[in-house]
Design an enzyme around this catalytic site. Sequence first.
Site, PDB file in Angstrom:
ATOM      1  N   TYR A 227       3.985  58.992 -16.445  1.00 43.80           N
ATOM      2  CA  TYR A 227       3.942  58.953 -14.984  1.00 43.80           C
ATOM      3  C   TYR A 227       3.094  60.121 -14.480  1.00 43.80           C
ATOM      4  O   TYR A 227       3.351  61.271 -14.797  1.00 43.80           O
ATOM      5  CB  TYR A 227       5.375  59.056 -14.454  1.00 43.80           C
ATOM      6  N   CYS A 228       2.071  59.823 -13.689  1.00 47.31           N
ATOM      7  CA  CYS A 228       1.222  60.829 -13.047  1.00 47.31           C
ATOM      8  C   CYS A 228       0.622  61.763 -14.099  1.00 47.31           C
ATOM      9  O   CYS A 228      -0.003  61.294 -15.044  1.00 47.31           O
ATOM     10  CB  CYS A 228       2.025  61.577 -11.985  1.00 47.31           C
TER      11      CYS A 228
END
Length: 602
Positions: free
Chosen positions: A337-338
Site C-alpha cells: 500500500y502506497c
Amino acid sequence: MSEPRPDATPDMPVPDFNALSRNMALFVEGAGKATAAYLKPAADGNKTPGLADEVAEMVKTLGVVAERWLIDPKKAVEAQTRLGSQFMELWASTLRRMQGEEAEPVAQPTAQDKRFADPDWSNNAAFDFVKQAYLVTTRWAEAMVQEADGLDEHTRAKAQFYVRQVSSALSPSNFVATNPELLRETVRESGANLVRGVAMLAEDIEAGRGELKLRQSDSSRFKVGENLAVTPGKVVFRNDLIELIQYAPATETVLRRPLLIVPPWINKYYILDLNPEKSFIRWAVGQGLTVFCMSWINPDERQAAKGFDDYMKEGVLAALGAIEAATGERKATTIGYCVGGTLLAVTLAYMAARGDDRIESATFFTTQVDFTHAGDLKVFVDEAQVQAVEAIMKTRGYLEGSRMANAFNMLRPNDLIWPYVVNVYLKGKAPFPFDLLYWNSDATRMPAANHSFYLRSCYLENRLSQGEMVIDNVRLDLGQVTIPVFNLATREDHIAPAKSVHLGSRSFGGPVEFVVAGSGHIAGVVNPPTKPKYGFWTGEVGDESSLEDWLGRASEHKGSWWPYWFEWVERQDPERAAPREPGDGKLPALCDAPGTYVRMQA
C-alpha cells in the site's frame, strides 16, 4: 407584506456586555498560554528548524513569478487593468444592490466550496462584497501563475501550490470580523466560543511541542486495540523494524497460499483495520485467507541509519521467512500500500534479479513505481528542498511525523485544515469522533537514511522505473518482474495520482490487472462491500496513450472492488488447506494483535 431587501440579514443578537468583557479577558489569558506553548521549545533549545526555510522557499518561488511578469511591462499592466476592471464591476454591482436593484454577481464560489454556505454571504451586501472581492483576487492570482511566461513546470506547480495555501489561509471565512456566521455566534455567546477555542489551541500547540497539532477528531473516543485494530491475531515475529501479525482464521478452510500485507510506514497499518465494518483485513480473513500484516516501528534516532535496503531485508524479506516458519508455505501472495507498495516493487525486482520466487503474485494499492506524474507532493521535492529536509533530519536522525501529516493536509487545505481551524478554534466546538481522521493524526516519524533515499531515488530522480535504482549492489529492473500483478489506482488520488499508477503498470514484465476505484487515496481503498460508496473500472493495460483513453474503454462496475480482487487472488492458486492458528507453527505467539509497535507515539 413587503418583500425583504436583498441585503437583509437576520437580527444580530445582543451580547451580554459583562460576559463579553469577562470572556475577552479570558481569551487574552488563553492566547498568552498558546503563545507560551509555542515559544517553550525555542526557550528550551528544542525548536525544530524548518519553518523559516519553507517561508523563504515560498517567497523565492512567488518572486520568480513576479519577475516573469515584470520582464514584460505591457503584459503586467494589462493584468493589473483586468483586476481593476473586475473590482469596478464589483463596486457597481454592490452599489446597485444597496439601492435595492437586482445585480448579477461578478464572482461566485464553486458548488463544491462550502466556505460560503451561510445565507448571509449572499443576502448581506457587505459580506457578499467581501466574498466576491476575495474570489476575484484569488482567481486573478491563480491566473497570474498560470499565464506567466518562461516558467518551468516544477516552478509553476510550486507557485500554484503556494498561491493555493495563501488563498486558503486568507479566506474571509477564517476570520470572526468577516464571517457572518462566526460573528453571529461570537455575539450570541458573548465571546465564550473564542475562550473555548483558544483553550483548545493552547492544548494542541502544547501537544505538538511548539507546533500546532490540528485537532481533526475527538481523540479521547479512540484507542488502538480497543475500538481500532481489533481483528483477532497474534504477533509471531519481531525485529528492529517490524512486528509481524498473523490473524486468527475465521473459515473452515483457507487458501493454501498465505497473504502478506506491506503497509506504508507513513502513518500506521490499521488504516486496513479501522473497525470491524471497515476492516479490509477482517474481510480478507473472512474470505479464507491466512493474513499476515507487517506493523512498522515508529522510528527514532536508533533507526537513523536504516535505509531502503534495510526496510526490504528486515521488512519484506524477513516477513517472508517468518511466514514460511509459521505456516510451512514457502510461497505467498502480497499486497503493498502506497510507499509500502513501492518497497514491495523494489523487493520484487531485487528477488527477480537473484532468482528468488517466493512471491507468486502481487497487489498494489495506490502505489507509484514511476514518479513522472507524481502529483502535488512533487512541489516539496527539488534539490534545494531535499537538502533542507536532510539538514533537519541530520539534527535528530529522523523527520518528525507532524511534517508529513502537515504536507498531506496542505494538499487539500480547504477540506483538511481551515474547516477545523474555524470549527474548533473559532466556534469553540470539539470535533466529532471520526476514526479515519484519528488515524490520520496518528503520525509516524521517518528515519533519515530511508527518507532521504526515497525522496532522491523516487521523487527527484525516478530511478526505479528507469532501471537505474541499485539496492544492495543489485541493479533493479521491474521488467524482470513477471508474476501476476493487480494494480489499484483511485480516481481522485492527490498522493499517488491514477495517471501515475497507470503509467507505472507498464513497467512490469508480466500480466497486469489495472483497476481504478472511485474516490481518493484512502476512501477508494477502504470501500467495504457491505457499505460500498464508490464503484470501480477494469480493463487491460494496452498501448493507450493516457489514463483518459483507458477509462474510455474500461468496464464500469458498481460496488466495492474487494470481491473482484479476491476472485483474482483465488484464480492464481485456488487450492485450500486447513486453517492455521497463530502460534501453532514454529513461531510462538509473542503477544496479542495489534502488538506494541503500533502504539508508539510520534
